[in-house]
Design an enzyme around this catalytic site. Structure first.
Site, short mmCIF file in Angstrom:
data_model
loop_
_atom_site.label_atom_id
_atom_site.label_comp_id
_atom_site.label_asym_id
_atom_site.label_seq_id
_atom_site.Cartn_x
_atom_site.Cartn_y
_atom_site.Cartn_z
N ARG A 104 0.87 -1.18 0.00
CA ARG A 104 0.00 0.00 0.00
C ARG A 104 0.90 1.23 0.00
O ARG A 104 2.11 1.09 -0.10
CB ARG A 104 -0.93 -0.02 1.22
CG ARG A 104 -0.16 -0.04 2.52
CD ARG A 104 -1.07 -0.01 3.74
NE ARG A 104 -0.24 -0.04 4.93
CZ ARG A 104 -0.69 -0.03 6.16
NH1 ARG A 104 -1.98 0.00 6.39
NH2 ARG A 104 0.13 -0.05 7.18
N ASN A 142 -4.61 7.27 4.88
CA ASN A 142 -4.10 6.56 6.05
C ASN A 142 -2.60 6.75 6.16
O ASN A 142 -1.87 6.43 5.22
CB ASN A 142 -4.40 5.06 5.91
CG ASN A 142 -4.12 4.29 7.18
OD1 ASN A 142 -4.95 4.22 8.08
ND2 ASN A 142 -2.92 3.72 7.28
N GLU A 143 -2.19 7.33 7.26
CA GLU A 143 -0.75 7.51 7.55
C GLU A 143 0.04 7.97 6.32
O GLU A 143 0.87 7.24 5.78
CB GLU A 143 -0.14 6.22 8.11
CG GLU A 143 -0.68 5.86 9.47
CD GLU A 143 0.05 4.70 10.13
OE1 GLU A 143 0.73 3.93 9.41
OE2 GLU A 143 -0.06 4.54 11.34
N GLU A 297 -5.72 4.79 16.20
CA GLU A 297 -5.31 3.38 16.28
C GLU A 297 -4.53 3.22 17.58
O GLU A 297 -3.38 3.64 17.68
CB GLU A 297 -4.44 2.99 15.08
CG GLU A 297 -5.19 3.09 13.76
CD GLU A 297 -4.35 2.64 12.56
OE1 GLU A 297 -3.31 1.99 12.76
OE2 GLU A 297 -4.76 2.96 11.44
N TRP A 305 3.60 -8.32 11.19
CA TRP A 305 3.45 -8.54 9.75
C TRP A 305 4.18 -9.86 9.48
O TRP A 305 3.58 -10.90 9.50
CB TRP A 305 4.07 -7.39 8.95
CG TRP A 305 3.24 -6.12 8.91
CD1 TRP A 305 2.26 -5.76 9.80
CD2 TRP A 305 3.29 -5.09 7.94
NE1 TRP A 305 1.72 -4.56 9.43
CE2 TRP A 305 2.33 -4.11 8.28
CE3 TRP A 305 4.06 -4.86 6.79
CZ2 TRP A 305 2.12 -2.94 7.52
CZ3 TRP A 305 3.87 -3.70 6.04
CH2 TRP A 305 2.90 -2.77 6.40
C1 GLA Z 1 -0.68 1.46 10.88
C2 GLA Z 1 -1.82 1.52 9.90
C3 GLA Z 1 -2.81 0.42 10.04
C4 GLA Z 1 -2.10 -0.87 10.32
C5 GLA Z 1 -1.26 -0.74 11.55
C6 GLA Z 1 -0.57 -2.02 11.94
O1 GLA Z 1 -0.80 2.24 11.95
O2 GLA Z 1 -2.49 2.75 9.91
O3 GLA Z 1 -3.52 0.30 8.83
O4 GLA Z 1 -1.30 -1.18 9.23
O5 GLA Z 1 -0.28 0.22 11.31
O6 GLA Z 1 0.41 -2.40 11.02
#
Ligand code: GLA
Length: 660
Positions: A104, A142-143, A297, A305
């Site tokens: 991703r 996301n991030e 989160e 992983w």
């Molecule tokens: C990050 C991502 C999540 C997930 C977690 C755990 O914080 O935002 O989608 O991947 O890590 O790996």
């Protein structure tokens, strides 16, 4: 309302299971879920064909059990069809090669085809959910984060910044090695230059990469703001440690900050968790907008992983979540609900295991859910009030990535070392940008202001003049905004304020230390870098003990206006940092917090004139805290009649007291 819930992936599980999940969430006291941030291929299975039915049903099933939904825009993981159609959108890595499909965060935010597809999915989602009664907000993507090696986009950003090639050549000093650019197309992205690139170019490239994510986020925000005016917009950031985006810039367009807190990820399988590192993450996130934030989160189990991380010990999930709250969180969302059976994150443990049964992690979250249902209203919106600020500069961080000066010189590690020492003194600490109004603070710590503008120097002068206590550490004032070295004695624009001149410096060999002669502090050492300081009005506090500069000044204090500027010419070890932290607080007339117990963090939020004191036992032993008298209303954890608070291992107490 205090939001407490979980990240949920209904698309990973049979629909028949959803009602059971929703019921278990409700029983745990949850009131919010985040969904859909990786569900692009389910929402748009082929170009311009949208399928929202499944998400409608998921939102409704959850809403039926009292859950509000935060929707993620799914742009962090584009579908295979999209990338097959637009292979030029793949992100190029440092190697100069583009990634292939299979993970991703694999796209360039500047790529026009990807931006078009992004706008389409966001418009469709916004149109679908703008008036859904259960949807309360959006998480963009996301991030965010990576480099963006898109040369045309970099050049067009440079045009906006500099206007002309002459300006670039002048400000980067491209005469050096004949790098003079005569056409915009000649300007490289610093990928495979064969060595350290021009520092001016490299800093601007880092700024461009950061800006390109900020701009891509803004593109999504503009769509959502227009179509979903009732919803808040956030993004899940990555705390203090993430260093490729200027988070102050990224925060500007968001309504609230949220971030992802993984004290026991799989990337760090150390036995111990550093409470101050988590605290620094929270304080940094609170500092971005100077307001309460969410943890979008919050670790729910062992990370994993390929490698499986250390499992959080009983009590840790709750302890960490309360620590976030103690530092200003008004929302806690655990990642994730149930451990996935498929995909890269098969071993990233959720509150439920693979088998979907609620076990100890679920029970711990449930315990907290019931507590939050009881005390959340007392906490939500309460402020952290800090007398101490630490100045964080992403320009400096980026510039020191280009030229660390010494292989061991780490801006974040130094920053954390100083933060840890202040945090140990039970001080609330704000993390502020370089243009912050410093009037509210009594102590300001500025680790290595390497890239320093005259405006920031002037603001620090005003702060000290008005009575503030300032600490500045080495490599201060070395660079201007273009990453050129200033043509004046160091610490550059801070020399007058600090009352010193740095006549020489020593970059220390690996592992070497210089024992400092600091009265009353045996064991104080300088590491990594030693500025040889000549006082010009400042008093000498400590001198070097070793090498050809033994006896020269290492630490000075300069009385300036009604305040004091302390110059530390080296990177302190823990002993020195702790002594300095205590000394700074003393100089500013700030008492360190009342004694707590070993490993017990004491953190305060204010609800009007009510003080909410959080006691967080980060140890695996019972700890006894002697309270500081006065009437307390126990929100959580009852103190004994003798004024002592017994905290079980990893337990938490929250006491409320009215001031005045
Ligand atoms: C990050 C991502 C999540 C997930 C977690 C755990 O914080 O935002 O989608 O991947 O890590 O790996």
């Amino acid at each position: 309302m205090f939001y407490f819930g979980v990240d949920y992936y209904p698309e990973h599980w049979p629909e028949a299971r959803w009602p059971q999940d929703a019921r278990l969430m409700a029983e745990a006291g949850f009131n919010v879920v985040r969904m859909a941030e990786f569900a692009w291929s389910k929402l748009e299975p082929s170009p311009d064909v949208y399928e929202f039915g499944w998400l409608d049903r998921a939102i409704d099933v959850l809403a039926g059990h009292g859950m509000r939904t935060v929707l993620g825009t799914p742009t962090a993981s584009p579908p295979a069809w999209l990338m097959a159609k637009h292979p030029d959108a793949f992100l190029t890595r440092e190697s100069g090669r583009a990634v292939t499909y299979g993970n991703r965060r694999n796209t360039s935010p500047s790529n026009e085809a990807f931006r078009h597809r992004t706008r389409r999915i966001v418009e469709e989602m916004a149109g679908r959910y703008h008036d859904h009664p259960a949807v309360i907000g959006w998480q963009i993507d996301n991030e965010f984060g990576d480099r963006d090696y898109d040369a045309p986009a970099f050049r067009s950003w440079l045009r906006g910044r500099f206007g002309t090639l002459d300006a670039i050549n002048e400000r980067w000093g491209t005469t050096f090695w004949s790098h003079t650019y005569t056409d915009w197309g000649q300007i490289p992205v610093p990928l495979s230059t064969g060595g350290v690139p021009n520092p001016g170019l490299a800093l601007d490239f880092a700024r461009f990469c950061s800006a390109s994510y900020v701009e891509y986020q803004k593109m999504q925000i503009d769509i959502l703001r227009e179509r979903c005016p009732r919803h808040f917009i956030t993004h899940n950031l990555m705390g203090f440690t993430y260093d490729l985006i200027d988070y102050f810039d990224l925060a500007r367009d968001l309504d609230i900050i949220s971030w992802d807190n993984y004290p026991r990820g799989f990337w760090n399988i150390a036995a111990d968790v550093d409470a101050s590192a988590m605290a620094l993450g929270h304080d940094t996130m609170r500092g971005l907008k100077r307001q309460s934030f969410w943890v979008m989160e919050q670790q729910a189990g062992a990370g994993g992983w390929d490698v499986v991380g250390v499992t959080p010990k009983p009590g840790e999930l709750r302890l960490w979540a309360y620590q976030a709250i103690a530092h200003g969180a008004d929302g806690i969302v655990f990642f994730r609900w149930r451990t996935a059976r498929h995909g890269t994150e098969q071993y990233w443990h959720g509150l439920l295991g693979h088998d979907g049964r609620p076990g100890r992690r679920y029970q711990e979250a449930k315990r907290m859910g019931h507590e939050i249902a009881r005390i959340g209203d007392d906490i939500v919106g309460a402020q952290v009030r800090a007398n101490v600020a630490m100045m964080l500069s992403y320009d400096t961080r980026f510039a020191l990535q280009v030229q660390p000066n010494n292989p061991a010189f780490s801006y974040p590690a130094q920053f954390h070392g100083l933060y840890r020492a202040l945090h140990a003194q039970q001080q609330a600490i704000d993390i502020v940008p370089t243009d912050e109004d410093l009037t509210p603070y009594k102590v300001v710590v500025v680790p290595s202001p390497y890239v320093l503008t005259e405006a920031t120097a002037a603001s620090l002068e005003r702060f000290v003049e008005a009575g503030g206590t300032l600490l500045v550490t080495p490599r201060a004032g070395v660079k201007d905004e273009d990453n050129a070295v200033v043509d004046r004695p160091l610490p550059g624009h801070l020399a007058r304020l600090c009352g010193v001149v740095v006549d020489d410096h020593d970059s220390l060999p690996e592992g070497a230390v210089n024992a400092l002669d600091l009265p009353g502090v045996p064991g104080a050492q300088g590491r990594i870098w030693c500025d040889i300081v000549t006082p010009q009005g400042a008093d000498v506090v400590a001198r070097y003990g070793d090498d050809f500069y033994a006896g020269e000044a290492a630490i000075t204090v300069h009385a300036f206006g009604s305040g004091h500027a302390v110059y530390l010419g080296t990177i302190g070890n823990d002993v020195l940092n702790e002594a300095l932290a205590a000394r700074l607080l003393e100089m500013a007339g700030l008492a360190s917090g009342p004694p707590s117990a070993p490993g017990v963090e004491r953190s305060v939020r204010w609800q009007g004139d009510t003080r909410l004191v959080f006691y967080l036992n980060h140890t695996d032993r019972e700890q006894v805290v002697t309270l500081d008298g006065g009437d307390h209303r126990a929100l959580l954890g009852e103190p004994a009649a003798d004024g002592r608070l017994r905290l079980a291992p990893r337990d938490v107490a929250v006491l409320a007291a009215k001031e005045g």
